[in-house]
Design a protein around this motif. Structure first.
Motif, PDB file in Angstrom:
ATOM      1  N   ILE A   1       0.825  -1.217   0.000  1.00 59.70           N
ATOM      2  CA  ILE A   1       0.000   0.000   0.000  1.00 59.70           C
ATOM      3  C   ILE A   1       0.860   1.268   0.000  1.00 59.70           C
ATOM      4  O   ILE A   1       0.514   2.260  -0.654  1.00 59.70           O
ATOM      5  CB  ILE A   1      -1.016  -0.002   1.183  1.00 59.70           C
TER       6      ILE A   1
ATOM      7  N   ARG B   1       1.634   2.788  -3.334  1.00 58.84           N
ATOM      8  CA  ARG B   1       0.591   3.528  -4.072  1.00 58.84           C
ATOM      9  C   ARG B   1       0.696   5.022  -3.751  1.00 58.84           C
ATOM     10  O   ARG B   1       0.579   5.869  -4.622  1.00 58.84           O
ATOM     11  CB  ARG B   1      -0.808   2.997  -3.709  1.00 58.84           C
ATOM     12  N   ALA B   2       0.899   5.332  -2.465  1.00 54.54           N
ATOM     13  CA  ALA B   2       1.097   6.730  -2.068  1.00 54.54           C
ATOM     14  C   ALA B   2       2.399   7.237  -2.670  1.00 54.54           C
ATOM     15  O   ALA B   2       2.488   8.387  -3.120  1.00 54.54           O
ATOM     16  CB  ALA B   2       1.135   6.840  -0.548  1.00 54.54           C
TER      17      ALA B   2
ATOM     18  N   LEU C   1       3.876   6.328  -5.451  1.00 61.34           N
ATOM     19  CA  LEU C   1       3.717   6.594  -6.890  1.00 61.34           C
ATOM     20  C   LEU C   1       3.052   7.955  -7.106  1.00 61.34           C
ATOM     21  O   LEU C   1       3.510   8.764  -7.932  1.00 61.34           O
ATOM     22  CB  LEU C   1       2.880   5.482  -7.537  1.00 61.34           C
ATOM     23  N   SER C   2       2.010   8.213  -6.343  1.00 65.44           N
ATOM     24  CA  SER C   2       1.331   9.497  -6.434  1.00 65.44           C
ATOM     25  C   SER C   2       2.289  10.633  -6.053  1.00 65.44           C
ATOM     26  O   SER C   2       2.344  11.676  -6.712  1.00 65.44           O
ATOM     27  CB  SER C   2       0.113   9.484  -5.502  1.00 65.44           C
TER      28      SER C   2
ATOM     29  N   ARG D   1       4.868  11.370  -8.826  1.00 65.04           N
ATOM     30  CA  ARG D   1       4.241  12.124  -9.923  1.00 65.04           C
ATOM     31  C   ARG D   1       4.044  13.591  -9.533  1.00 65.04           C
ATOM     32  O   ARG D   1       4.323  14.490 -10.316  1.00 65.04           O
ATOM     33  CB  ARG D   1       2.898  11.494 -10.295  1.00 65.04           C
TER      34      ARG D   1
ATOM     35  N   PRO E   1      -2.813   4.943   5.909  1.00 70.46           N
ATOM     36  CA  PRO E   1      -1.517   4.785   5.242  1.00 70.46           C
ATOM     37  C   PRO E   1      -0.867   6.148   5.007  1.00 70.46           C
ATOM     38  O   PRO E   1      -1.466   7.185   5.328  1.00 70.46           O
ATOM     39  CB  PRO E   1      -1.897   4.137   3.914  1.00 70.46           C
ATOM     40  N   HIS E   2       0.336   6.155   4.465  1.00 69.43           N
ATOM     41  CA  HIS E   2       1.005   7.415   4.145  1.00 69.43           C
ATOM     42  C   HIS E   2       0.151   8.205   3.164  1.00 69.43           C
ATOM     43  O   HIS E   2      -0.465   7.627   2.268  1.00 69.43           O
ATOM     44  CB  HIS E   2       2.358   7.147   3.478  1.00 69.43           C
ATOM     45  N   ARG E   3       0.166   9.517   3.312  1.00 72.04           N
ATOM     46  CA  ARG E   3      -0.465  10.372   2.305  1.00 72.04           C
ATOM     47  C   ARG E   3       0.620  10.806   1.338  1.00 72.04           C
ATOM     48  O   ARG E   3       1.766  11.051   1.748  1.00 72.04           O
ATOM     49  CB  ARG E   3      -1.101  11.588   2.975  1.00 72.04           C
ATOM     50  N   PRO E   4       0.272  10.949   0.065  1.00 69.14           N
ATOM     51  CA  PRO E   4       1.280  11.364  -0.913  1.00 69.14           C
ATOM     52  C   PRO E   4       1.980  12.656  -0.492  1.00 69.14           C
ATOM     53  O   PRO E   4       3.202  12.782  -0.648  1.00 69.14           O
ATOM     54  CB  PRO E   4       0.461  11.565  -2.193  1.00 69.14           C
ATOM     55  N   SER E   5       1.212  13.602   0.085  1.00 67.65           N
ATOM     56  CA  SER E   5       1.810  14.888   0.469  1.00 67.65           C
ATOM     57  C   SER E   5       2.902  14.711   1.528  1.00 67.65           C
ATOM     58  O   SER E   5       3.890  15.438   1.540  1.00 67.65           O
ATOM     59  CB  SER E   5       0.722  15.837   0.976  1.00 67.65           C
TER      60      SER E   5
ATOM     61  N   ASP F   1      -3.549   6.073  -8.706  1.00 67.39           N
ATOM     62  CA  ASP F   1      -2.373   5.633  -7.939  1.00 67.39           C
ATOM     63  C   ASP F   1      -2.737   5.493  -6.458  1.00 67.39           C
ATOM     64  O   ASP F   1      -2.831   4.402  -5.936  1.00 67.39           O
ATOM     65  CB  ASP F   1      -1.145   6.540  -8.175  1.00 67.39           C
ATOM     66  N   TYR F   2      -3.010   6.625  -5.826  1.00 67.52           N
ATOM     67  CA  TYR F   2      -3.324   6.577  -4.397  1.00 67.52           C
ATOM     68  C   TYR F   2      -4.797   6.198  -4.212  1.00 67.52           C
ATOM     69  O   TYR F   2      -5.680   6.921  -4.666  1.00 67.52           O
ATOM     70  CB  TYR F   2      -3.027   7.947  -3.778  1.00 67.52           C
ATOM     71  N   PRO F   3      -5.078   5.065  -3.574  1.00 68.69           N
ATOM     72  CA  PRO F   3      -6.469   4.577  -3.534  1.00 68.69           C
ATOM     73  C   PRO F   3      -7.313   5.141  -2.402  1.00 68.69           C
ATOM     74  O   PRO F   3      -8.506   4.874  -2.339  1.00 68.69           O
ATOM     75  CB  PRO F   3      -6.285   3.068  -3.349  1.00 68.69           C
TER      76      PRO F   3
END
Lengths: 383, 180
Positions: free
Chosen positions: A292, A295-296, A298-299, A302, A370-374, B61-63
């Motif tokens: 999981i 996924r963060a 990858l975001s 980007r 989970p981790h946030r992309p920010s 990407d982020y779900p």
């Protein structure tokens, strides 16, 4: 779910990770499941309990996880592709028999949908806390293979891959997913059965009289006869020779066997290891992530690129054996590495070991979110 | 474009199922990418419960939901916990029989859907979430009503399709009138 007597449900589906895992197992040829339900892996057992009898397979609910893995080992000796699915507490109970499976080279698949630990911890919450246990949970020196899916499609695809690897190397293979991936619903494309690569264990090519169940070929993997096929097969947890006879005091036999059990994986890391690389070519900051957290990541990568940060992602699909060489290569070029994990820092140690002098920073996360992309982008800015 | 939707209430209200129905509608019959995640405690009834859906044209990407565009709320506890995390200008759907204390100062588009009352009139309180989904479909147009109806029919216990589709229709009509 409607009654369906097909093993491979070709088509487009909207499934949870757990359900996709069960369907992947069936598509891979799994026809035996021995298990004990536990959140958040219960849906795998439920699906297998419903589906296996429809296609001529066997589902047994055992009295606990110790018995579950024991039954799976037995089914594997008998020639079936077999698996079990559990979470942390059950995975702990299985460790002793995982050693037996390693020692007797029983191909099988263990799914661990990781929840929050230690102990019974937080049953419905995610974690990536069993990563080291997967590698080192049983005693002695050994190698296993563990894959970490990051989507529902990968819960299907990598479960098949787990069976193929188990059959190729005669080793227990683990699918290490977290609760979010297990309970997440996404689109899954199930291909026609003739487009799915299936690998079956090597069978003996010699007559029964000449067969030694632990005599390896050049790839260090012995062909495997099944119980009941007319071949003599003695399986023991004790150190044994190529015939399977216990050798409890011999230094050469201990050395030869343990080195081979490790060697059959270590010499094949290049063919086993799978990763996904995203904009690594010119990356200054590299995120190494799995499950999981990837996924963060990858975001985040980007987003960072749009903000002028040269960021890249190394997503680990195979976490054991650890892709040490690859991480070392990437570390040579990168200025900094970030490892987001839903634990207090486990795989980050492997990354640090491989990265040598390149600074590695852990982003630890525990509990529901989970981790946030920010958060990952902020960590990149700090590096 | 990426749209984030959060459903919140307590266990037993069909919160997780609601998210699943919306995500299925978008993914299977709506030609979009969709992902649904969920969070609940060990108790299956009564504990706080949350379900999240991300719908996008592009690969997701982020779900998880970061800043929701749409929030469907079915308990006061969920309102207190989640309303402040909504994006500015987000659409909030709430059931006034479950959420009685509402903050008016927030920059949100709030719609009151008497889902529990409508469901009771139809004969079963348990279908209130489907009434809410009907209203959500009408107000947000995130998926077509046709796609949503298929997802509802597929995701409810066999034999209850008619009742659930009636609930969807009532909710949809109520939402359409509110939206004007």
């Amino acid at each position: 779910m409607a009654k369906n007597n097909k093993a491979v449900l070709t088509g487009t589906h909207f499934l949870s990770g757990d359900l996709a895992c069960a369907e992947g197992a069936l598509a891979a040829g799994c026809r035996f499941f021995g298990g004990y339900p536990i959140t958040p892996a219960t849906e795998i057992a439920e699906r297998m309990a419903r589906r296996l009898p429809q296609i001529g397979g066997i589902y047994i609910q055992m009295e606990d996880e110790i018995a579950s893995i024991a039954a799976v080992i037995g089914a594997s000796y008998a020639g079936k592709k077999a698996m079990t699915a559990t979470s942390g507490p059950g995975f702990s109970l299985m460790q002793e028999n995982i050693g037996l499976a390693v020692m007797t080279e029983a191909p099988l698949v263990i799914v661990d949908i990781m929840r929050g630990g230690p102990s019974t911890g937080q049953p419905t919450m995610p974690g990536q806390q069993d990563v080291m246990q997967a590698k080192w949970g049983s005693h002695g020196d050994y190698e296993i293979i563990a894959l970490a899916p990051s989507s529902v499609q990968e819960m299907f695809d990598l479960t098949i891959e787990c069976f193929n690897l188990a059959e190729t190397f005669r080793v227990p293979v683990m699918l290490l997913a977290d609760e979010i991936i297990g309970h997440m619903w996404e689109r899954v494309e199930i291909p026609p059965s003739n487009e799915i690569t299936i690998i079956n264990r090597k069978k003996p090519v010699v007559p029964p009289r000449e067969y030694h169940p632990f005599q390896p070929d050049d790839d260090l993997v012995p062909p495997m006869a099944c119980f009941g096929e007319g071949y003599r097969f003695h399986a023991t947890g004790l150190t044994h020779d190529e015939k399977g006879a216990p050798k409890t005091v011999s230094i050469p036999e201990q050395t030869k066997l343990v080195k081979r059990l490790c060697g059959k994986i270590r010499t094949n890391t290049d063919t086993i290891i799978q990763v996904k690389e995203v904009t690594l070519e010119d990356a200054d900051v590299v995120v190494v992530a799995y499950g999981i957290a990837s996924r963060a990541a990858l975001s985040a990568v980007r987003k960072a690129r749009t903000q002028g940060i040269k960021a890249g992602l190394l997503r680990l699909i195979t976490i054991w054996p650890f892709p040490e060489k690859l991480v070392a290569q990437i570390a040579e070029q990168a200025k900094a590495i970030i490892v987001p994990e839903m634990n207090c820092g486990q795989l980050v140690r492997e990354v640090e070991r491989a990265a040598k002098t390149t600074p590695v920073s852990l982003l630890s996360k525990l509990g529901e979110e989970p981790h946030r992309p920010s958060e990952i982008v902020e960590a990149m800015r700090r590096m | 474009m990426r749209t984030e939707i959060r459903f919140a209430g307590f266990g037993g209200q069909g919160i997780i199922r609601s998210g699943l129905m919306l995500a299925t509608a978008a993914c299977i019959w709506g030609d979009k990418n969709a992902v649904q995640t969920q969070s609940y405690g060990p108790e299956s009834r009564g504990g706080s419960c949350k379900s999240e859906v991300v719908i996008a044209d592009e690969e997701i990407d982020y779900p998880k939901v970061d800043e929701p565009d749409i929030v469907m709320i079915m308990s006061q506890e969920a309102y207190n916990k989640y309303v402040s995390t909504a994006k500015k200008g987000a659409t909030i759907l709430l059931d006034p029989s479950m959420v009685t204390e509402v903050e008016s100062s927030l920059h949100l588009k709030t719609y009151n859907i008497p889902a529990t009352k409508i469901a009771q009139k139809l004969g079963k309180t348990i279908i209130a979430n489907v009434v809410m989904l009907g209203a959500l479909t009408a107000i947000t147009k995130i998926v077509t009503p046709e796609a949503m109806k298929k997802a509802v029919a597929q995701n409810v216990p066999r034999g209850t399709e008619k009742l659930n589709l009636a609930a969807f229709k009532r909710g949809y009509e109520y939402g359409r009138q509110l939206k004007g």
